[in-house]
Design an enzyme around this catalytic site. Structure first.
Site, PDB file in Angstrom:
ATOM      1  N   ASP A 179       0.734  -1.190  -0.099  1.00 11.64           N
ATOM      2  CA  ASP A 179      -0.115  -0.066   0.222  1.00 11.64           C
ATOM      3  C   ASP A 179       1.104   1.286  -0.135  1.00 11.64           C
ATOM      4  OD1 ASP A 179      -2.011   1.897   0.174  1.00 11.64           O
ATOM      5  OD2 ASP A 179      -2.706   1.407   2.102  1.00 11.64           O
ATOM      6  N   LYS A 223       0.334   3.604  -1.909  1.00  7.59           N
ATOM      7  CA  LYS A 223      -0.245   4.872  -2.389  1.00  7.59           C
ATOM      8  C   LYS A 223       0.495   5.839  -3.485  1.00  7.59           C
ATOM      9  CE  LYS A 223      -3.783   5.060   1.019  1.00  7.59           C
ATOM     10  NZ  LYS A 223      -3.179   4.071   2.187  1.00  7.59           N
ATOM     11  N   ASP A 246       2.884   9.652  -7.993  1.00  6.32           N
ATOM     12  CA  ASP A 246       4.078  10.065  -8.650  1.00  6.32           C
ATOM     13  C   ASP A 246       4.136  10.353  -9.984  1.00  6.32           C
ATOM     14  OD1 ASP A 246       6.857  11.381  -8.695  1.00  6.32           O
ATOM     15  OD2 ASP A 246       7.062  10.301  -6.720  1.00  6.32           O
ATOM     16  N   GLY A 275     -14.253   2.953  11.530  1.00  2.00           N
ATOM     17  CA  GLY A 275     -15.587   2.717  11.505  1.00  2.00           C
ATOM     18  C   GLY A 275     -16.366   2.260  10.602  1.00  2.00           C
TER      19      GLY A 275
END
Lengths: 223, 223
Positions: B63, B65, B68, B178
Site C-alpha cells: 500500500d 499509494k 508520482d 468505523g
C-alpha cells in the site's frame, strides 16, 4: 540553511538507485545547490540512511509525495525528519487533515512542509484543473511553508505566486521534463528543481554550475 | 494465491514498526487472511526486506499509494514486485500515464494493480467528490485488476461495483476507522481490510478469526 521565500536557488533531485553514484553527484554539485530532493527510488534502493548521508553536504527535502490517511502520513513525515530531513513534500489532494498532521510533525522538528498543488507530467489536467481552487483553499487553511508547482506549467506558478505571496515555491520539471529556468523564475518560483539534466549529464558539476549561474544572473538582473 | 473478483476474504493491514511484533501478528493470523497489506510505516522502519519475510505466510499487497510521475512510479512498483509483492496500490488522481506504467510493471511480474479512487478519512469529500467521475474514467481506460474503495463510504463501493463488475474491490476502513464488515460486503466489496482492530487487539488471532467468520457467514448466507 533553511530555504527562504525571498531567495532563489537550485535544488537537485537525486532519483538515483546507486549509492556511490548518488554521493558522487552530491560531492561534485554541492557548491551550487540550496538543497537536494530525494524520493522513493533512492530510499527504496538505499534505505532511509541515505538521507543523513546527504545532509552532511546540504539540506534534504524528502519528496515522498505523501498521499495517505492522517495517521500514516504522520509516521512517514516523522521517519523523514528523524533522519535529518529539512523538508517534506505532501499532496494537497488528500485534504487538510493529512496536511495538518504533516505540518505539525514538521514543526516539531523545526522542518518545513511543501504542499504539492499541481503535478508536472502530461495527462493530469483533467484531474487537477477540476480541483485546483479546492486544493488552493486547503493549502491556505493549513499554511504550509511552501508549495510545489510545475515548471512545465508556468501559468500555474504565476497564479500560485499571486495567491501565496509569502510562501516558498519550489518547481520541478526543469530540464528533462521540458521546463525552462528563466521562464520558471519569471513566473514566480524561488527554487528550480533539476534532476536528470544534472545527474545524467556527462559532467554533473558543469551542469549544476550552469543552472546555478543562470539563476544567479536572472536574480542579479532583477536587483 | 492471487485474489479473485468472485471471492471474499480478509486482508490484514500491518502498519507496525516493530518487526517481532509484526511477524507475530502474521504467524498468529495467517490461517484467516487472504493477503497482508503493508505500507510505509513498516517499510520505512524495517526496510523493503520485510515484504519477502511476510510472503512466506501469505501474499502481500504494498500500500504505497503511489502518487508520482510515471518514471518514478514505475521504479516504486518494480521495487515492490522485486521483493515478492503480489499487488500494489496506486492513486488514480495522478492520471492514466502513471497508472499505465504501474500496470505494465505489475503484469511483467504477474502481479496485480489496485487503483485508489476514493479515500477513507474525513475531509476528502471536497476534493474526491469533484473528480470522482474523472477518476472512474481513468481507471476504466487503464484497466487495473482491482480498485480500493472506502468501507467508511459504502455508497461509493456500491456505485463502483455497478461500474466495475469484473474488478476486485478491496476496502480499507473497517474497524478503527468505523466501517462495518457486513455493510461493506453488501455494498459490493470482495476483501475487507482491517488494521488496528486486529493488530491492536488483546488477542490478534481471535480478532482475525472473528472478522474471518463474519465474512464467511455473510458469504454462506448468499449461496
Amino acid at each position: 540553511m533553511h530555504l527562504k521565500p525571498d531567495d532563489y536557488g537550485l535544488i537537485v533531485a537525486l532519483d538515483i538507485e546507486d549509492e556511490n553514484y548518488l554521493l558522487e553527484v552530491v560531492k561534485s554539485t554541492k557548491d551550487y545547490v540550496s538543497a537536494y530532493k530525494i524520493g522513493w527510488p533512492a530510499v527504496l534502493s538505499l534505505g532511509m540512511e541515505i538521507i543523513s548521508k546527504i545532509t552532511k553536504y546540504a539540506p534534504v527535502i524528502c519528496d515522498f509525495k505523501i498521499a495517505d490517511i492522517p495517521e500514516i502520513s504522520e509516521i512517514i513525515a516523522r521517519k523523514a525528519f528523524e533522519r535529518g530531513a529539512t523538508g517534506i513534500i505532501v499532496h494537497s489532494f488528500v485534504g487538510e487533515y493529512t496536511l495538518k498532521r504533516v505540518v505539525d510533525v514538521a514543526r516539531s522538528y523545526n522542518g518545513m512542509t511543501f504542499a504539492l498543488i499541481y503535478m508536472t507530467h502530461k495527462g493530469v489536467e483533467s484531474v487537477f484543473s477540476k480541483v485546483y481552487e479546492v486544493l488552493v483553499d486547503i493549502v491556505k487553511r493549513v499554511n504550509t511553508d511552501g508549495i510545489v508547482a510545475p515548471a512545465t506549467r508556468p501559468h500555474i506558478i504565476k497564479d500560485l505566486r499571486k495567491t501565496f505571496n509569502d510562501k516558498i515555491i519550489i518547481s520541478p520539471g526543469v530540464g528533462a521534463q521540458g521546463g525552462d529556468v528563466v521562464e520558471t523564475l519569471e513566473a514566480g518560483a524561488n527554487y528550480i528543481i533539476v534532476g536528470r539534466a544534472i545527474y545524467y549529464a556527462y559532467n554533473p558539476e558543469d551542469a549544476a554550475r550552469n543552472f546555478y549561474e543562470k539563476i544567479l544572473s536572472w536574480r542579479n538582473s532583477k536587483l
